[in-house]
Design a protein around this motif. Structure first.
Motif, PDB file in Angstrom:
ATOM      1  N   HIS A 165      -5.898  -0.418   6.339  1.00 50.94           N
ATOM      2  CA  HIS A 165      -6.110   0.333   7.578  1.00 50.94           C
ATOM      3  C   HIS A 165      -6.832  -0.499   8.635  1.00 50.94           C
ATOM      4  N   HIS A 224       1.054   5.414  -1.991  1.00 53.81           N
ATOM      5  CA  HIS A 224       0.559   6.446  -2.924  1.00 53.81           C
ATOM      6  C   HIS A 224       1.805   7.247  -3.276  1.00 53.81           C
ATOM      7  N   ASP A 280       2.042   3.350   3.055  1.00 55.02           N
ATOM      8  CA  ASP A 280       1.035   4.368   2.732  1.00 55.02           C
ATOM      9  C   ASP A 280       1.650   5.573   2.008  1.00 55.02           C
ATOM     10  N   HIS A 283      -9.889   0.736   0.934  1.00 51.40           N
ATOM     11  CA  HIS A 283      -9.565   1.323   2.233  1.00 51.40           C
ATOM     12  C   HIS A 283     -10.791   1.123   3.137  1.00 51.40           C
ATOM     13  N   HIS A 294       0.832  -1.212   0.000  1.00 47.33           N
ATOM     14  CA  HIS A 294       0.000   0.000   0.000  1.00 47.33           C
ATOM     15  C   HIS A 294       0.860   1.254   0.000  1.00 47.33           C
TER      16      HIS A 294
END
Ligand code: ZN
Length: 437
Positions: free
Chosen positions: A297, A141, A347, A275, A139
């Protein structure tokens, strides 16, 4: 205060000049029998300072610049090298090897032929290196590698960071396509230099975002698994766009496209991931009802959710450093790990360097797991969540040769348990080579 304490910038937790109240809380945080109190302590301490205490103290070495990456293939080079030699070039590495999904260690030699692990044998050991699978980060971004100004967002709420449009989008929108691609490439080089071989990016900016990622991915040895973020324009051909990506991701509230995308992903063998339960539990029911390959999460998981995850074999990408910085909370990691497959991820790059070494250290020191369990969460579990468990994530004969070789003459010198050493203290400076065939 010692020089070391002042250099690493974690004055608040190094103990020399702390007030009595802080001393008492520190004693609590380090007492293993009082695990739940650690979270209270962290909230009290404040997210970023605590993140520094547990992650940043791995020192300047872990932020080694991407310029340290080279395509050198000679073992023993002084800087971390990323080895993507010709697939037909046979290679052997030896030392302590974490073998198979169980990651049990042997002293041995691993032989690579045609880009695959040909053999692992308990002979021919010529070095003290430690060899583990290249990390799989489920995960990220990475577009917001242009938004590192987000570091000033110490006191922003989740909503202020991400919604309407939020600080992240505001900063990102000022970057050009070229700047974004360059920032993504630099992040991928840092990943390789710190031992990561594959990452799943919940790619922003829809179809254009996937095109950017595919372009950069072709130039970098780290494998990007790009999830198209929907909803995309209804005019577009959803199946063709998912085919051009490696999967699909979207956010609640979910429309009809999410269900179609899930079915297309299942048909094409692509990844459908979401998510859930980050700032609030409100989206958990709807997201789990879509039966994703995995969600992310689950900080706000409720009692009934563990059963739902287990019954439907829905994995979880846990992002503890991110949760601490953004929410001042931590996920219920032990409970999630009991219920399903949990993998560690880093993340957004806005707030955290994409270092799996840091994520492992942080997790290992805040939760009750063995070092081997943490290593599995950083390798094979992420491979399984991203439907690549048959190809990567563990060192087995026949799998792709994607592995990280750690030297033991720097921070890992005198380490007794090699896996604990890598999980709890290794830095990018200890990576001798990341072999990515
Ligand atoms: Zn995310």
């Amino acid at each position: 205060m010692s020089d070391e304490a002042s250099r690493c910038g974690c004055r608040r937790v190094h103990g020399r000049n702390l007030d009595e109240d802080m001393q008492r809380r520190l004693q609590r945080v380090y007492a293993p029998e009082e695990l739940p109190d650690r979270r209270q302590f962290l909230k009290a301490l404040g997210g970023v300072a605590a993140a520094g205490a547990f992650a940043g103290c791995s020192g300047p070495s872990d932020t080694s610049s991407p310029t340290a990456v080279s395509t050198a293939t000679e073992p023993g080079t002084e800087t971390a090298s990323v080895d993507q030699s010709q697939a037909d070039q046979p290679t052997t590495v030896s030392g302590t090897i974490a073998v198979g999904p169980s990651m049990e260690t042997i002293e041995g030699t691993l032989e690579i032929v045609d880009g695959r692990i040909e053999s692992i044998t308990e002979e021919g050991v010529e070095s003290n290196d430690i060899i583990v699978p290249a990390f799989v980060n489920p995960h990220t971004h990475i577009t917001d590698a242009t938004a590192k100004d987000g570091e000033r967002a110490r006191n922003y709420s989740w909503y202020e960071l991400f919604i309407d449009p939020g600080l992240k989008s505001e900063i990102n929108s000022s970057a050009t396509r070229e700047e974004k691609r360059a920032a993504m490439a630099a992040t991928m080089e840092f990943m390789a230099a710190s031992g990561t071989g594959t990452f799943v990016d919940f790619k922003e900016e829809g179809i254009q975002g996937i095109d950017d990622l595919n372009t950069v991915d072709q130039q970098e040895p780290v494998d990007a698994v790009g999830l198209l973020t929907g909803p995309i324009d209804e005019e577009a051909d959803l199946e063709a766009e998912i085919e051009n990506a490696d999967g699909y991701n979207t956010y609640a509230p979910y429309g009809e496209q999410a269900e179609r995308a899930r079915d297309i992903c299942a048909d094409l063998g692509k990844v459908f991931a979401l998510h859930s339960g980050e700032p609030s539990p409100d989206d958990i029911d709807a997201s789990l009802a879509l039966n994703p390959d995995y969600t992310s999460h689950m900080v706000q998981a409720r009692e009934q959710d563990y059963q739902t995850l287990a019954d439907n074999d829905i994995g979880v990408a846990a992002l503890p450093r991110s949760n601490l910085v953004i929410l001042d909370e931590l996920p219920p990691l032990e409970r999630l790990h009991e219920a399903t497959t949990v993998a560690l991820g880093t993340d957004n790059v806005m707030l955290n360097a994409a270092s799996m070494l840091r994520e492992m250290e942080f997790t290992s020191k805040l939760f009750d797991f063995t070092p081997t369990e943490v290593l599995q969460m950083a390798t094979i579990n992420g491979a399984r969540l991203s439907k690549r468990g048959d190809e990567i994530g563990s060192l087995d004969e026949g799998k792709r040769a994607r592995l990280t070789v750690f030297r033991t003459d720097r921070e890992l010198q005198n380490v007794v348990d090699p896996i604990a050493g890598i999980v709890r203290r290794a830095t990018a400076r200890d990576v001798r080579r990341t072999i990515l065939r």
